[in-house]
Design an enzyme around this catalytic site. Structure first.
Site, PDB file in Angstrom:
ATOM      1  CE  LYS A  98      -3.960  -2.104  -0.030  1.00  0.00           C
ATOM      2  NZ  LYS A  98      -3.598  -3.433  -0.532  1.00  0.00           N
TER       3      LYS A  98
HETATM    4  C1  LIG Z   1      -9.918  -3.180  -1.973  1.00  0.00           C
HETATM    5  C2  LIG Z   1      -9.254  -3.915  -0.848  1.00  0.00           C
HETATM    6  N1  LIG Z   1      -9.927  -4.071   0.303  1.00  0.00           N
HETATM    7  C3  LIG Z   1      -9.370  -4.699   1.353  1.00  0.00           C
HETATM    8  C4  LIG Z   1      -8.096  -5.209   1.285  1.00  0.00           C
HETATM    9  C5  LIG Z   1      -7.525  -5.939   2.458  1.00  0.00           C
HETATM   10  O1  LIG Z   1      -6.514  -5.214   3.097  1.00  0.00           O
HETATM   11  P1  LIG Z   1      -5.693  -5.915   4.259  1.00  0.00           P
HETATM   12  O2  LIG Z   1      -4.670  -6.781   3.647  1.00  0.00           O
HETATM   13  O3  LIG Z   1      -5.092  -4.774   5.033  1.00  0.00           O
HETATM   14  O4  LIG Z   1      -6.673  -6.668   5.080  1.00  0.00           O
HETATM   15  C6  LIG Z   1      -7.357  -5.075   0.110  1.00  0.00           C
HETATM   16  C7  LIG Z   1      -5.998  -5.632   0.037  1.00  0.00           C
HETATM   17  O5  LIG Z   1      -5.238  -5.481  -0.837  1.00  0.00           O
HETATM   18  C8  LIG Z   1      -7.958  -4.420  -0.987  1.00  0.00           C
HETATM   19  O6  LIG Z   1      -7.304  -4.281  -2.155  1.00  0.00           O
END
Ligand SMILES: Cc1ncc(COP(=O)(O)O)c(C=O)c1O
Length: 402
Positions: free
Chosen positions: A207
């Protein structure tokens, strides 16, 4: 002295004992690479030396830094965006099987957060220009009956205000999946800022701001913030600091059937350190993305969003290959040229579990189906030079011309 950070690119070279390739291969261009500075390393090692590793003062410090940056009343640090989504949904206290509208064009965890709360995901189609949740597709789904909606700011591009308006008019709570959207803004100001019932951020390693793994829930609602603080740690009434810091006497009770989703201080320190230079990092990102568009759009390559979004967090260099392009061949040939790419996203109904278990909203998912075989994301991270971007563009245009 702290050991030097490992060189990630070295892992793509020959294994020890292997002969190097006969001709010098060009430097690999990674799809994503974390931007970690000596200052970040010092911030993390300071926590490692402090004697307190798990959730404590650094995590609380990250929360207050995020509150200051976003102007939000409450930020709650958690272990992932997925956890933040799960917590925001749990707080709605919907009955089992209640229906949650989610975009089909997203990562699995947006919808799995609903599934883990025993809720039924209903997949909604995308807007063709941005691939964000389409208000036109959402409207009949709301009319059919939804109990909550999760909107994703895809690639950091703010979702159409009409999505918020439709949810408000129907009295349906809206949770924002802002995994890509730290630094993005819409008519309200920064995404996750004032006026936000619930926004969920990701600090995953790829990210635009990372704590390796991590996330945050931001909200205007003091009740949701208090719930999240308890729910992220098994629903316990006292956190680790209250129980284990020197001199602590607190016992605990369990008030909610919570989850284990607190953010340790070691990770929070990395996010905090990155947040201090975040605006500068975003400027660099914007510059790289601008170069991609400048190189590729005149050659007919269609970016997502099609029209530049000034409020975007510029999280992805996402595009749609010309219709009929053999994407598999493009990806393989770019890989052979040392260029990693990714795909955002495989729409959820193309994935086995969702195909069998998710409901599809009225009108189906024609936009997602059309975009799915054409989607390609190019490398975008702060380790790239303009020359790297130009090299990726030349290689891509060669592939598309084939
Ligand atoms: C659109 C979206 N939502 C949620 C997530 C989940 O994030 P995390 O890995 O912090 O749980 C991602 C992960 O890449 C994502 O692209």
């Amino acid at each position: 002295m702290a050991p030097a950070a490992p060189d990630v690119s070295a892992s793509l070279g020959p294994l020890p004992g292997q002969n190097p390739p006969p001709s010098a291969a060009p430097e690999p261009v990674l799809f994503a690479s974390p931007n970690v500075t000596e200052t970040d390393i010092e911030a993390v090692t300071a926590v490692l030396r402090s004697g307190w590793l798990t959730t404590g003062f650094e995590s609380a410090g990250l929360e207050s830094d995020l509150q200051d940056y976003l102007g939000t009343a409450h930020a709650v640090a958690v272990s992932s965006c997925t956890a933040a989504l799960e917590i925001a949904l749990a707080h709605l206290r919907l009955p089992n099987g209640a229906r949650v509208g989610v975009p089909a064009w997203t990562f699995a965890s947006t919808a799995l957060a609903a599934v883990h709360n025993s809720l039924q995901p209903v997949l909604i189609d995308a807007d063709p220009g941005s691939l964000n949740l389409s208000p036109t597709a959402l409207e009949p789904a709301l009319a059919q009956g939804l109990d909550a909606v999760i909107a994703v700011h895809f690639g950091g591009v703010p979702v159409d205000k009409a999505v918020r308006d439709l949810c408000t008019a129907s009295g349906v709570p809206l949770i924002e999946d802002a995994a890509h959207a730290l630094g993005a803004s819409d008519d309200r100001g920064l995404i996750g800022g004032p006026g936000t019932p619930a926004a969920c951020f990701s600090f995953y390693a790829t990210k635009n701001l990372t704590s390796a793994e991590g996330g945050a829930l931001t909200t205007d609602d003091p009740e949701l913030a208090a719930f999240a603080r308890t729910y992220r740690l098994h629903g316990m009434s006292a956190d680790s600091l209250a129980r284990y810091r020197p001199g602590a006497t607190a016992g605990y009770d369990v008030h909610e059937p919570g989850i284990k989703a607190n953010l340790p201080d070691v990770l929070a320190a990395l996010a905090r350190s990155q947040l201090r230079r975040f605006v500068e990092m975003q400027d660099r990102r914007r510059h790289l993305l601008h170069r991609y568009r400048r190189n590729l759009e005149p050659a007919g390559i269609r970016f997502v969003p099609e029209v530049v979004s000034l409020g975007s967090a510029d999280h992805l260099a996402a595009l749609l290959l010309p219709e009929g392009t053999d994407r598999g061949a493009v990806v393989a040939n770019l890989r052979a040229a040392g260029i990693q790419t990714s795909i955002h996203f495989q729409p959820l109904h193309h994935l086995q579990w969702f195909a069998a278990n998710a409901e599809i909203g009225p009108g189906g998912l024609p936009v997602c189906d059309e975009a799915a075989p054409r989607a390609l994301s190019l490398p975008l991270h702060l380790g790239l030079t303009i020359a790297d971007v130009d090299r990726v563009c030349t290689a891509l245009l060669d592939e598309v011309a084939r």
